[in-house]
Design a protein around this motif. Structure first.
Motif, PDB file in Angstrom:
ATOM      1  N   LEU A  45      -8.503  11.857  -4.048  1.00 46.58           N
ATOM      2  CA  LEU A  45      -8.006  10.501  -3.836  1.00 46.58           C
ATOM      3  C   LEU A  45      -8.099  10.067  -2.378  1.00 46.58           C
ATOM      4  O   LEU A  45      -7.801   8.921  -2.052  1.00 46.58           O
ATOM      5  N   GLY A  46      -8.533  10.979  -1.484  1.00 49.69           N
ATOM      6  CA  GLY A  46      -8.816  10.586  -0.109  1.00 49.69           C
ATOM      7  C   GLY A  46      -7.973  11.249   0.951  1.00 49.69           C
ATOM      8  O   GLY A  46      -8.180  11.015   2.156  1.00 49.69           O
ATOM      9  N   ILE A  47      -7.010  12.080   0.568  1.00 50.29           N
ATOM     10  CA  ILE A  47      -6.184  12.753   1.573  1.00 50.29           C
ATOM     11  C   ILE A  47      -7.045  13.765   2.321  1.00 50.29           C
ATOM     12  O   ILE A  47      -7.692  14.609   1.702  1.00 50.29           O
ATOM     13  N   PRO A  48      -7.067  13.712   3.656  1.00 57.55           N
ATOM     14  CA  PRO A  48      -7.909  14.643   4.426  1.00 57.55           C
ATOM     15  C   PRO A  48      -7.549  16.098   4.141  1.00 57.55           C
ATOM     16  O   PRO A  48      -6.371  16.437   3.953  1.00 57.55           O
ATOM     17  N   GLU A  49      -8.550  16.944   4.108  1.00 52.93           N
ATOM     18  CA  GLU A  49      -8.321  18.359   3.806  1.00 52.93           C
ATOM     19  C   GLU A  49      -7.370  19.006   4.802  1.00 52.93           C
ATOM     20  O   GLU A  49      -6.569  19.872   4.442  1.00 52.93           O
ATOM     21  N   VAL A  50      -7.459  18.583   6.070  1.00 54.08           N
ATOM     22  CA  VAL A  50      -6.597  19.180   7.086  1.00 54.08           C
ATOM     23  C   VAL A  50      -5.131  18.858   6.810  1.00 54.08           C
ATOM     24  O   VAL A  50      -4.245  19.674   7.059  1.00 54.08           O
ATOM     25  N   PRO A 112       0.694  13.514 -14.568  1.00 54.47           N
ATOM     26  CA  PRO A 112       0.216  13.596 -13.185  1.00 54.47           C
ATOM     27  C   PRO A 112      -1.270  13.319 -13.027  1.00 54.47           C
ATOM     28  O   PRO A 112      -1.688  12.725 -12.033  1.00 54.47           O
ATOM     29  N   LEU A 113      -2.080  13.741 -13.990  1.00 59.59           N
ATOM     30  CA  LEU A 113      -3.517  13.528 -13.870  1.00 59.59           C
ATOM     31  C   LEU A 113      -3.844  12.044 -13.854  1.00 59.59           C
ATOM     32  O   LEU A 113      -4.642  11.575 -13.049  1.00 59.59           O
ATOM     33  N   SER A 114      -3.222  11.282 -14.725  1.00 56.43           N
ATOM     34  CA  SER A 114      -3.457   9.846 -14.781  1.00 56.43           C
ATOM     35  C   SER A 114      -3.020   9.176 -13.489  1.00 56.43           C
ATOM     36  O   SER A 114      -3.726   8.324 -12.944  1.00 56.43           O
ATOM     37  N   LEU A 115      -1.856   9.565 -12.955  1.00 54.88           N
ATOM     38  CA  LEU A 115      -1.349   8.933 -11.739  1.00 54.88           C
ATOM     39  C   LEU A 115      -2.217   9.265 -10.538  1.00 54.88           C
ATOM     40  O   LEU A 115      -2.585   8.380  -9.765  1.00 54.88           O
ATOM     41  N   VAL A 116      -2.554  10.527 -10.371  1.00 53.65           N
ATOM     42  CA  VAL A 116      -3.321  10.909  -9.191  1.00 53.65           C
ATOM     43  C   VAL A 116      -4.713  10.284  -9.218  1.00 53.65           C
ATOM     44  O   VAL A 116      -5.279   9.952  -8.177  1.00 53.65           O
ATOM     45  N   ASN A 117      -5.261  10.085 -10.407  1.00 51.73           N
ATOM     46  CA  ASN A 117      -6.566   9.432 -10.499  1.00 51.73           C
ATOM     47  C   ASN A 117      -6.497   7.956 -10.130  1.00 51.73           C
ATOM     48  O   ASN A 117      -7.507   7.344  -9.816  1.00 51.73           O
ATOM     49  N   GLY A 118      -5.289   7.382 -10.181  1.00 57.25           N
ATOM     50  CA  GLY A 118      -5.133   5.970  -9.873  1.00 57.25           C
ATOM     51  C   GLY A 118      -4.658   5.688  -8.472  1.00 57.25           C
ATOM     52  O   GLY A 118      -4.558   4.531  -8.080  1.00 57.25           O
ATOM     53  N   CYS A 119      -4.337   6.726  -7.700  1.00 56.20           N
ATOM     54  CA  CYS A 119      -3.865   6.545  -6.331  1.00 56.20           C
ATOM     55  C   CYS A 119      -5.038   6.525  -5.353  1.00 56.20           C
ATOM     56  O   CYS A 119      -6.106   7.068  -5.640  1.00 56.20           O
ATOM     57  N   LYS A 120      -4.816   5.899  -4.207  1.00 53.05           N
ATOM     58  CA  LYS A 120      -5.836   5.854  -3.166  1.00 53.05           C
ATOM     59  C   LYS A 120      -5.187   6.143  -1.816  1.00 53.05           C
ATOM     60  O   LYS A 120      -4.090   5.670  -1.529  1.00 53.05           O
ATOM     61  N   PHE A 121      -5.873   6.919  -0.990  1.00 55.95           N
ATOM     62  CA  PHE A 121      -5.455   7.215   0.377  1.00 55.95           C
ATOM     63  C   PHE A 121      -6.622   6.831   1.274  1.00 55.95           C
ATOM     64  O   PHE A 121      -7.671   7.474   1.238  1.00 55.95           O
ATOM     65  N   VAL A 122      -6.451   5.760   2.049  1.00 55.66           N
ATOM     66  CA  VAL A 122      -7.578   5.194   2.796  1.00 55.66           C
ATOM     67  C   VAL A 122      -7.219   5.047   4.266  1.00 55.66           C
ATOM     68  O   VAL A 122      -6.169   4.483   4.601  1.00 55.66           O
ATOM     69  N   THR A 123      -8.067   5.561   5.129  1.00 51.46           N
ATOM     70  CA  THR A 123      -7.914   5.333   6.563  1.00 51.46           C
ATOM     71  C   THR A 123      -8.423   3.933   6.891  1.00 51.46           C
ATOM     72  O   THR A 123      -9.522   3.562   6.485  1.00 51.46           O
ATOM     73  N   VAL A 124      -7.614   3.170   7.627  1.00 48.45           N
ATOM     74  CA  VAL A 124      -7.949   1.770   7.876  1.00 48.45           C
ATOM     75  C   VAL A 124      -9.278   1.638   8.620  1.00 48.45           C
ATOM     76  O   VAL A 124     -10.063   0.733   8.333  1.00 48.45           O
ATOM     77  N   SER A 125      -9.559   2.530   9.555  1.00 47.59           N
ATOM     78  CA  SER A 125     -10.828   2.439  10.281  1.00 47.59           C
ATOM     79  C   SER A 125     -12.018   2.587   9.334  1.00 47.59           C
ATOM     80  O   SER A 125     -13.011   1.869   9.459  1.00 47.59           O
ATOM     81  N   ASP A 126     -11.914   3.498   8.365  1.00 50.27           N
ATOM     82  CA  ASP A 126     -12.997   3.657   7.384  1.00 50.27           C
ATOM     83  C   ASP A 126     -13.135   2.401   6.537  1.00 50.27           C
ATOM     84  O   ASP A 126     -14.255   1.968   6.220  1.00 50.27           O
ATOM     85  N   LEU A 127     -12.018   1.814   6.171  1.00 51.75           N
ATOM     86  CA  LEU A 127     -12.041   0.609   5.345  1.00 51.75           C
ATOM     87  C   LEU A 127     -12.665  -0.559   6.091  1.00 51.75           C
ATOM     88  O   LEU A 127     -13.523  -1.269   5.558  1.00 51.75           O
ATOM     89  N   VAL A 128     -12.271  -0.750   7.348  1.00 54.55           N
ATOM     90  CA  VAL A 128     -12.800  -1.859   8.146  1.00 54.55           C
ATOM     91  C   VAL A 128     -14.293  -1.675   8.387  1.00 54.55           C
ATOM     92  O   VAL A 128     -15.092  -2.591   8.165  1.00 54.55           O
ATOM     93  N   HIS A 129     -14.678  -0.501   8.814  1.00 51.33           N
ATOM     94  CA  HIS A 129     -16.096  -0.254   9.091  1.00 51.33           C
ATOM     95  C   HIS A 129     -16.932  -0.350   7.826  1.00 51.33           C
ATOM     96  O   HIS A 129     -18.025  -0.923   7.825  1.00 51.33           O
ATOM     97  N   GLY A 130     -16.418   0.223   6.735  1.00 54.61           N
ATOM     98  CA  GLY A 130     -17.168   0.167   5.478  1.00 54.61           C
ATOM     99  C   GLY A 130     -17.331  -1.247   4.965  1.00 54.61           C
ATOM    100  O   GLY A 130     -18.396  -1.623   4.462  1.00 54.61           O
ATOM    101  N   THR A 131     -16.292  -2.053   5.104  1.00 55.73           N
ATOM    102  CA  THR A 131     -16.351  -3.432   4.618  1.00 55.73           C
ATOM    103  C   THR A 131     -17.337  -4.259   5.416  1.00 55.73           C
ATOM    104  O   THR A 131     -18.203  -4.945   4.857  1.00 55.73           O
TER     105      THR A 131
END
Length: 245
Positions: A45-50, A112-131
């Motif tokens: 869902l986007g949470i960094p591995e670290v 839990p599987l349904s919920l975690v598949n519907g969640c998003k974790f997004v870094t704003v810099s990635d979102l701005v640059h990607g957009t």
């Protein structure tokens, strides 16, 4: 000739054949269910591995999670839940706190599987640059292709708000679009940032954002921290969480 039994081929109907095949398929599926790999799903869902590694480390102390965040997690009810603003300096654990909140909500979910598949974790810099890069690569009509899924998912983490603050107009446009749509759908956001809300908006304006756009965005954020209808000062304070070393 031998006096053994004579085997007569049996003809069955198509319905009976389908029924037997379904029984065989279900029988094959029986057994120990596949274990739910929470860490893999959190990474998906986007949470960094670290950040996941920090949460799994021996030094991670849940006792340092703010009581306000714990109370928010306990009161989480999906749509209609107030948003959460987590602020603090660099390295104090804002992203880890947000990831912990998502993890605990998923663990407490009946599905839990349904919920975690519907969640998003997004870094704003990635979102701005990607957009804005997408606008150049795929055309103006596809500028918001990354934003639409973020406006309907059950829970969104907008991580490191202000990381593109020097691109004030661009960051304001992207964040405002997400915030506005989620406010309209009464869907919660976990914001993490080094700024307070007023400081964040002032920084965007100094970098070129329109003051009316930032004011509109701020009102939506405040309403989502409250009850979505008005700005409830008590609820806003309850969901505005400063984190210190």
């Amino acid at each position: 000739m031998s006096g053994g039994p004579v085997i007569v081929p049996t003809t069955i109907s198509r319905e009976e054949f389908d029924r037997r095949m379904e029984e065989a398929r279900l029988s094959k599926k029986e057994g120990k269910p596949k274990e739910f790999d929470l860490d893999a799903k959190l990474a998906d869902l986007g949470i960094p591995e670290v950040v996941i590694k920090v949460m799994r480390s021996e030094g991670f102390d849940e006792g340092r999670i703010s009581p306000l965040v714990k109370a928010w997690v306990e009161g989480y009810g999906g749509k209609g839940t107030s948003s959460l603003w987590i602020s603090g300096g660099s390295g104090v654990g804002k992203s880890t706190t947000a990831a912990w909140a998502v993890q605990e909500i998923v663990k407490a979910s009946e599905n839990p599987l349904s919920l975690v598949n519907g969640c998003k974790f997004v870094t704003v810099s990635d979102l701005v640059h990607g957009t804005w890069m997408g606008s150049g690569l795929y055309g103006e009509g596809n500028k918001w292709r990354l934003i639409e899924p973020l406006t309907t998912c059950p829970l969104l983490v907008l991580d490191d708000l202000g990381s593109c603050v020097r691109q004030g107009r661009e960051e304001c446009a992207v964040v405002r679009e997400v915030v506005d749509k989620r406010w309209g759908n009464m869907l919660p956001v976990i914001f993490t940032t080094q700024y307070g809300l007023e400081e964040y908006c002032d920084s965007l304006v100094r970098a070129g954002a329109d003051i009316h756009d930032t004011t509109s965005m701020a009102r939506r954020i405040l309403a989502s921290l409250g009850d979505y209808i008005g700005v409830d000062d008590g609820l806003v304070r309850q969901h505005f969480v400063p984190i210190h070393q």
